[in-house]
Design a protein around this motif. Structure first.
Motif, PDB file in Angstrom:
ATOM      1  N   ARG A  24       0.906  -1.214   0.085  1.00  0.00           N
ATOM      2  CA  ARG A  24       0.096  -0.159   0.072  1.00  0.00           C
ATOM      3  C   ARG A  24       1.027   1.134  -0.086  1.00  0.00           C
ATOM      4  N   GLN A  25       2.052   1.192   0.802  1.00  0.00           N
ATOM      5  CA  GLN A  25       2.782   2.334   0.847  1.00  0.00           C
ATOM      6  C   GLN A  25       3.549   2.658  -0.412  1.00  0.00           C
ATOM      7  N   LYS A  26       4.279   1.526  -1.042  1.00  0.00           N
ATOM      8  CA  LYS A  26       4.916   1.576  -2.300  1.00  0.00           C
ATOM      9  C   LYS A  26       3.706   2.116  -3.432  1.00  0.00           C
ATOM     10  N   PHE A  27       2.835   1.559  -3.441  1.00  0.00           N
ATOM     11  CA  PHE A  27       1.711   2.027  -4.578  1.00  0.00           C
ATOM     12  C   PHE A  27       1.335   3.568  -4.310  1.00  0.00           C
ATOM     13  N   LEU A  28       1.183   3.890  -3.052  1.00  0.00           N
ATOM     14  CA  LEU A  28       0.872   5.350  -2.968  1.00  0.00           C
ATOM     15  C   LEU A  28       2.051   6.406  -3.403  1.00  0.00           C
ATOM     16  N   GLN A  29       3.072   5.792  -2.857  1.00  0.00           N
ATOM     17  CA  GLN A  29       4.491   6.712  -3.352  1.00  0.00           C
ATOM     18  C   GLN A  29       4.581   6.784  -4.729  1.00  0.00           C
ATOM     19  N   SER A  30       4.522   5.592  -5.317  1.00  0.00           N
ATOM     20  CA  SER A  30       4.752   5.291  -6.896  1.00  0.00           C
ATOM     21  C   SER A  30       3.605   6.251  -7.607  1.00  0.00           C
ATOM     22  N   MET A  31       2.528   6.058  -7.101  1.00  0.00           N
ATOM     23  CA  MET A  31       1.236   6.855  -7.725  1.00  0.00           C
ATOM     24  C   MET A  31       1.693   8.541  -7.980  1.00  0.00           C
ATOM     25  N   ILE A  32       2.153   9.093  -6.652  1.00  0.00           N
ATOM     26  CA  ILE A  32       2.312  10.231  -6.603  1.00  0.00           C
ATOM     27  C   ILE A  32       3.581  10.755  -7.336  1.00  0.00           C
ATOM     28  N   GLU A  33       4.611   9.891  -7.173  1.00  0.00           N
ATOM     29  CA  GLU A  33       6.112  10.208  -7.772  1.00  0.00           C
ATOM     30  C   GLU A  33       5.853  10.256  -9.432  1.00  0.00           C
ATOM     31  N   SER A  34       4.946   9.188  -9.840  1.00  0.00           N
ATOM     32  CA  SER A  34       4.845   8.975 -11.310  1.00  0.00           C
ATOM     33  C   SER A  34       4.309  10.334 -11.757  1.00  0.00           C
ATOM     34  N   SER A  35       3.069  10.853 -11.192  1.00  0.00           N
ATOM     35  CA  SER A  35       2.480  11.822 -11.665  1.00  0.00           C
ATOM     36  C   SER A  35       3.313  13.384 -11.567  1.00  0.00           C
TER      37      SER A  35
END
Length: 205
Positions: free
Chosen positions: A133-144
């Motif tokens: 969950r943490q990695k998904f949230l971080q990846s989603m924000i960083e990618s945007s």
């Protein structure tokens, strides 16, 4: 046929009730402090009856966490497939919707925080969920943010990774403070922070 349909409907209702009660118990007592016997008693079924739906406490916890994730997305009216395509402004709007949903569902927030605190050890059954969950949230924000740098909607000198960590820290830190003191304006504070962050990363004319 009618009997079979009734049995299936009854089974779905029983499962939903188990998840509802289990969420409350896991949110208050954590995984280690919760008891299948107490959950079953509050649902109004036997422990073997509960185990008919969920073979053990770990399976029940994971089902509760999965249901929590589904509730988050349904409450915000967001299609999971669109999350990875959001620009930074759209993502901020999504996170604000999550915050507005969370302030109305304290148990969901407390469940996530208590589970994350318990799952620091690799043996915890929800360890993979917490890390994922943490990695998904971080990846989603960083990618945007990286897409924003590429298309010019985010300043070129913005550090996507650092900005992501600060944003997640603000979200989770405000949730934690609100759980301790419900007078904390979790939503209002996050909206103000998010607006300031958007201005900070926007290109200067």
């Amino acid at each position: 046929m009618a009997t079979t349909d009734s049995a299936e409907r009854s089974g779905r209702l029983s499962r939903a009730r188990i998840l509802e009660i289990a969420l409350e118990h896991f949110a208050i007592h954590g995984y280690r402090g919760s008891s299948l016997a107490r959950i079953a008693a509050e649902v109004g079924i036997s422990q073997p009856g509960l185990l008919h739906h969920f073979p053990n406490k770990a399976a029940l916890l994971m089902a509760v966490l999965a249901e929590r994730d589904v509730q988050d997305l349904h409450a915000t009216g967001t299609d999971p497939e669109t999350l990875s395509e959001m620009d930074f402004a759209e993502l901020i709007a999504f996170l604000v919707r999550i915050a507005r949903h969370n302030v109305q569902n304290r148990d969901l927030v407390q469940l996530a925080h208590l589970t994350a605190a318990e799952a620091t050890g690799s043996e915890h059954p929800a360890r993979e969920w917490v890390v994922g969950r943490q990695k998904f949230l971080q990846s989603m924000i960083e990618s945007s943010l990286r897409r924003g740098v590429e298309d010019g909607s985010v300043r070129s000198d913005v550090d996507p990774r650092l900005t992501t960590l600060v944003l997640v820290a603000a979200m989770e830190g405000l949730e934690n403070q609100w759980l301790v003191d419900d007078e904390v304006d979790m939503v209002g504070s996050f909206v103000q922070f998010a607006e300031q962050l958007q201005r900070a990363v926007a290109p200067t004319d």
